[in-house]
Design an enzyme around this catalytic site. Structure first.
Site, PDB file in Angstrom:
ATOM      1  N   ASP A  91     -22.744 -22.075  13.862  1.00 42.88           N
ATOM      2  CA  ASP A  91     -21.286 -22.110  13.990  1.00 42.88           C
ATOM      3  C   ASP A  91     -20.816 -20.721  14.393  1.00 42.88           C
ATOM      4  OD1 ASP A  91     -21.798 -24.582  12.850  1.00 42.88           O
ATOM      5  OD2 ASP A  91     -20.204 -24.455  11.365  1.00 42.88           O
ATOM      6  N   LYS A 153     -14.559 -26.605  16.101  1.00 42.75           N
ATOM      7  CA  LYS A 153     -14.353 -26.526  14.657  1.00 42.75           C
ATOM      8  C   LYS A 153     -13.042 -25.808  14.379  1.00 42.75           C
ATOM      9  CE  LYS A 153     -16.545 -24.357  10.582  1.00 42.75           C
ATOM     10  NZ  LYS A 153     -17.745 -23.612  10.117  1.00 42.75           N
ATOM     11  N   LYS A 182     -15.305 -30.711  13.992  1.00 42.41           N
ATOM     12  CA  LYS A 182     -15.574 -30.339  12.600  1.00 42.41           C
ATOM     13  C   LYS A 182     -14.304 -29.776  11.974  1.00 42.41           C
ATOM     14  CE  LYS A 182     -18.425 -27.358   9.632  1.00 42.41           C
ATOM     15  NZ  LYS A 182     -19.627 -26.478   9.555  1.00 42.41           N
TER      16      LYS A 182
END
Length: 226
Positions: A91, A153, A182
């Site tokens: 990430d 995300k 996400k």
């Protein structure tokens, strides 16, 4: 939505600065027990956690975290190092200043470079929604869609605010179908998690869902006596 479906979407997360191995190991044990999507941990513990889990659960880590203003070369090194140490998912945080400067090509090039450094592993791109306007979020949806990254995300959880249902719906309306979503930061419990999944999230970055399930398990069953 069944609890097991929610758990299967959870990146079970511990990214506190004070995280120690005993806590990381317990996170891994809970992740395996409850069937989560991955454990998301600091990069310094990836090798140890990967060896401990021995393939029982994917290991996720973060790079350029939480501020995103490392150089592209540094982010690429961090991503490649994480993969070498056993990370299955990465990430990354974008450079928020570049968004404010409208450096769209630089943002696209950086995400593409980090994706290449991930050597085929999953890449999630954190855009820190609480710091962006809706117009900037939409532009980042377009950039992430074009970059080859796997997920967009919402948040680091360190930026002052986390995911909102409105942002998940905005993402869903503007990312291409191949990009997953996400939600992270501030997801309060099972009901909240189900709402984020219903709104279009594919993953949830949170430490609270497993805790909520544990709390339910600890409640006495109906009809139990002292």
């Amino acid at each position: 939505m069944e609890t097991r479906e929610i758990l299967a979407a959870v990146d079970h997360t511990l990214l506190a600065q004070t995280a120690a191995w005993a806590q990381i190991r317990a996170l891994c044990d809970d992740g395996v027990r409850y069937g989560v999507a991955s454990v998301c941990i600091p990069a310094s513990y990836v090798r140890q956690a990967s060896a401990y889990l021995a393939g029982r659960l994917p290991v996720c880590t973060v790079i350029g975290f939480p501020n995103g203003y490392d150089t592209t070369a540094a982010k690429c090194f961090m991503a490649a190092d994480a993969v070498k140490n056993g990370a299955d998912e990465v990430d990354m945080v974008i450079n928020i200043g570049w968004v404010k400067d409208c450096r769209w090509d630089d943002l696209l090039d950086e995400i593409r470079a980090v994706k290449a450094a991930c050597s085929g592993r999953i890449l999630k791109v954190i855009i820190e929604t609480c710091m962006l306007t809706d117009e900037e979020k939409i532009r980042m949806c377009e950039i992430v869609s074009a970059s080859g990254a796997d997920f967009i995300k919402t948040s680091t959880g360190f930026g002052g605010a986390g995911a909102t249902l409105e942002d998940i719906r905005l993402f869903r309306a503007h990312v291409q179908p191949h990009v997953k979503i996400k939600a992270a930061g501030g997801i309060s419990g099972l009901e909240d998690a189900a709402a984020f999944l219903a709104a279009g999230a594919d993953r949830l970055g949170t430490s609270r869902i497993v805790r909520a399930v544990k709390a339910l398990e600890s409640q006495p069953s109906e009809g139990a006596t002292c």
